[in-house]
Enzyme design. Structure first.
Site, PDB file in Angstrom:
ATOM      1  N   GLY A 194      14.607  11.701 -25.715  1.00  0.00           N
ATOM      2  CA  GLY A 194      14.697  10.414 -26.402  1.00  0.00           C
ATOM      3  C   GLY A 194      16.120  10.342 -27.468  1.00  0.00           C
ATOM      4  O   GLY A 194      16.258  11.589 -27.754  1.00  0.00           O
ATOM      5  N   GLN A 224      21.144   7.910 -34.306  1.00  0.00           N
ATOM      6  CA  GLN A 224      21.638   9.473 -34.067  1.00  0.00           C
ATOM      7  C   GLN A 224      22.926   9.339 -33.059  1.00  0.00           C
ATOM      8  O   GLN A 224      23.420  10.424 -33.175  1.00  0.00           O
ATOM      9  CB  GLN A 224      20.445   9.947 -32.937  1.00  0.00           C
ATOM     10  N   CYS A 272      13.614  17.399 -33.213  1.00  0.00           N
ATOM     11  CA  CYS A 272      14.612  16.082 -33.014  1.00  0.00           C
ATOM     12  C   CYS A 272      15.822  16.732 -32.821  1.00  0.00           C
ATOM     13  O   CYS A 272      16.362  17.787 -33.662  1.00  0.00           O
ATOM     14  CB  CYS A 272      14.334  15.481 -34.387  1.00  0.00           C
ATOM     15  N   LEU A 273      16.867  15.942 -32.063  1.00  0.00           N
ATOM     16  CA  LEU A 273      18.132  16.377 -31.938  1.00  0.00           C
ATOM     17  C   LEU A 273      18.856  16.332 -33.365  1.00  0.00           C
ATOM     18  O   LEU A 273      20.092  16.787 -33.381  1.00  0.00           O
ATOM     19  CB  LEU A 273      18.807  15.294 -30.930  1.00  0.00           C
ATOM     20  N   HIS A 307       8.311   8.418 -32.233  1.00  0.00           N
ATOM     21  CA  HIS A 307       9.533   9.042 -32.850  1.00  0.00           C
ATOM     22  C   HIS A 307      10.786   8.454 -32.922  1.00  0.00           C
ATOM     23  O   HIS A 307      11.650   8.144 -33.870  1.00  0.00           O
ATOM     24  CB  HIS A 307       9.662  10.342 -32.123  1.00  0.00           C
ATOM     25  N   GLU A 308      11.139   7.753 -31.576  1.00  0.00           N
ATOM     26  CA  GLU A 308      12.170   6.912 -31.658  1.00  0.00           C
ATOM     27  C   GLU A 308      12.147   5.643 -32.429  1.00  0.00           C
ATOM     28  O   GLU A 308      13.187   5.143 -33.089  1.00  0.00           O
ATOM     29  CB  GLU A 308      12.449   6.769 -30.109  1.00  0.00           C
ATOM     30  N   HIS A 318      12.866   6.257 -36.070  1.00  0.00           N
ATOM     31  CA  HIS A 318      14.274   6.528 -36.283  1.00  0.00           C
ATOM     32  C   HIS A 318      15.173   5.232 -36.756  1.00  0.00           C
ATOM     33  O   HIS A 318      15.733   4.957 -37.502  1.00  0.00           O
ATOM     34  CB  HIS A 318      15.318   7.001 -34.953  1.00  0.00           C
TER      35      HIS A 318
HETATM   36 NI    NI Z   1      14.691  12.615 -33.210  1.00  0.00          NI
END
Ligand code: NI
Length: 170
Positions: free
Chosen positions: A48, A53, A94-95, A136-137, A140
């Protein structure tokens, strides 16, 4: 197609709540942005990626948890969680926090309503990894990272790990 730089914990864009997407205003920019977001997400084997991000405070995320190993591309524009059910406590990453993992509480099942890239409304119920990706997304887009769900003691522990890892992030 351009690989975009992924913003990291500590950057203001990840902390700010994002504004709704105006599809008309975005016009041709949206398909190009989506193409770049998919490429960026797949290049780092993510499941995701949310617009903050890649440095944009707009309510747009992409998700592909590859159910049964097959691609399932979901575009979430102005998404909303319409119901939550159950509870799971599982590890998340998380990225924007490379190398950081922690167990947090999430709803086990959620129902999401959103628009796709053409502005068509869709609704889907997710369980397991998909339920977590939805939460999660969407977090963000509200300026929240998964570590914000930790209690004080666990957050302190994770913050010291972040301090050590930060110099290695690009
Ligand atoms: Ni994330």
């Amino acid at each position: 197609m351009t690989l975009l730089r992924i913003t990291k914990h500590g950057e203001a864009v990840l902390k700010r709540p994002s504004a709704p997407v105006d599809l008309e205003k975005m016009g041709d920019e949206l398909p190009k942005l989506l193409k770049d977001m998919w490429a960026t997400m797949y290049s780092v084997r993510g499941v995701g990626l949310a617009a903050p991000q890649v440095g944009l405070n707009i309510r747009l995320s992409v998700i592909d948890v590859r159910p049964e190993g097959k691609p399932q591309r979901l575009v979430l524009i102005n998404p909303q969680i319409v119901s939550r059910d159950g509870k799971i406590h599982d590890e998340e990453g998380c990225l924007s926090l490379p190398g950081v993992y922690a167990k947090i509480d999430r709803a086990a099942k959620v129902r999401v309503r959103a628009l796709d890239e053409k502005g068509r409304p869709w609704e889907m119920e997710g369980e397991g990894l998909l339920a977590r990706a939805f939460q999660h997304e969407i977090d963000h887009l509200d300026g929240r990272l998964f570590i914000d769900h930790l209690d004080f003691v666990h957050k302190l522990r994770v913050m010291s790990i972040i301090k050590d890892l930060k110099p290695t992030w690009s």
